[in-house]
Design a protein around this motif. Structure first.
Motif, PDB file in Angstrom:
ATOM      1  N   VAL A  22      84.146  45.042 -11.095  1.00  0.00           N
ATOM      2  CA  VAL A  22      82.802  45.387 -11.553  1.00  0.00           C
ATOM      3  C   VAL A  22      82.799  45.122 -13.047  1.00  0.00           C
ATOM      4  CG1 VAL A  22      81.105  47.221 -11.892  1.00  0.00           C
ATOM      5  CG2 VAL A  22      82.447  47.159  -9.802  1.00  0.00           C
ATOM      6  N   ASN A  23      81.919  44.219 -13.487  1.00  0.00           N
ATOM      7  CA  ASN A  23      81.856  43.814 -14.899  1.00  0.00           C
ATOM      8  C   ASN A  23      83.237  43.453 -15.435  1.00  0.00           C
ATOM      9  OD1 ASN A  23      79.136  44.120 -14.890  1.00  0.00           O
ATOM     10  ND2 ASN A  23      79.086  45.935 -16.151  1.00  0.00           N
ATOM     11  N   GLY A  24      84.031  42.814 -14.610  1.00  0.00           N
ATOM     12  CA  GLY A  24      85.349  42.361 -15.021  1.00  0.00           C
ATOM     13  C   GLY A  24      86.455  43.388 -14.889  1.00  0.00           C
ATOM     14  N   ALA A  25      86.102  44.652 -14.629  1.00  0.00           N
ATOM     15  CA  ALA A  25      87.107  45.705 -14.467  1.00  0.00           C
ATOM     16  C   ALA A  25      87.651  45.656 -13.040  1.00  0.00           C
ATOM     17  CB  ALA A  25      86.507  47.080 -14.748  1.00  0.00           C
ATOM     18  N   MET A  34      86.667  54.782 -10.470  1.00  0.00           N
ATOM     19  CA  MET A  34      85.927  55.849 -11.158  1.00  0.00           C
ATOM     20  C   MET A  34      85.634  55.450 -12.604  1.00  0.00           C
ATOM     21  SD  MET A  34      85.287  58.009  -8.867  1.00  0.00           S
ATOM     22  CE  MET A  34      84.621  59.330  -9.851  1.00  0.00           C
ATOM     23  N   ASN A  35      86.578  54.807 -13.260  1.00  0.00           N
ATOM     24  CA  ASN A  35      86.370  54.342 -14.621  1.00  0.00           C
ATOM     25  C   ASN A  35      85.269  53.285 -14.670  1.00  0.00           C
ATOM     26  OD1 ASN A  35      86.995  54.238 -17.432  1.00  0.00           O
ATOM     27  ND2 ASN A  35      88.037  52.298 -17.037  1.00  0.00           N
ATOM     28  N   MET A  41      77.386  53.306 -15.872  1.00  0.00           N
ATOM     29  CA  MET A  41      76.296  54.239 -16.137  1.00  0.00           C
ATOM     30  C   MET A  41      75.574  53.886 -17.446  1.00  0.00           C
ATOM     31  SD  MET A  41      76.358  56.390 -13.599  1.00  0.00           S
ATOM     32  CE  MET A  41      75.636  57.934 -14.100  1.00  0.00           C
ATOM     33  N   ASN A  42      76.243  53.199 -18.363  1.00  0.00           N
ATOM     34  CA  ASN A  42      75.671  52.873 -19.662  1.00  0.00           C
ATOM     35  C   ASN A  42      75.259  51.410 -19.797  1.00  0.00           C
ATOM     36  OD1 ASN A  42      76.164  55.528 -20.616  1.00  0.00           O
ATOM     37  ND2 ASN A  42      78.296  54.990 -20.926  1.00  0.00           N
TER      38      ASN A  42
END
Length: 64
Positions: A22-25, A34-35, A41-42
């Motif tokens: 997710v977004n590269g993570a 969870m991170n 969220m932002n």
């Protein structure tokens, strides 16, 4: 299982999709997921990289 009319269903996530990032993570553990959720969220947009039926693809979303 992805249930009808849930957020996952509305986002186009399908049963059997394997989420990788997710977004590269990288999503390789519960803490990493969870991170990634906390950082999303932002954000005003995000990208999921998934494998669907053996093909890797990106699902891109913009939050309005």
């Amino acid at each position: 299982a992805i249930r009808r009319n849930t957020l996952a269903d509305q986002l186009g996530i399908k049963n059997g999709d394997v989420a990788h990032t997710v977004n590269g993570a990288v999503l390789n553990s519960v803490p990493s997921a969870m991170n990634a959720y906390q950082t999303m969220m932002n954000e005003d947009s995000f990208t999921f990289e998934v494998t669907r039926r053996g093909q890797r693809m990106s699902l891109e979303y913009e939050i309005r």
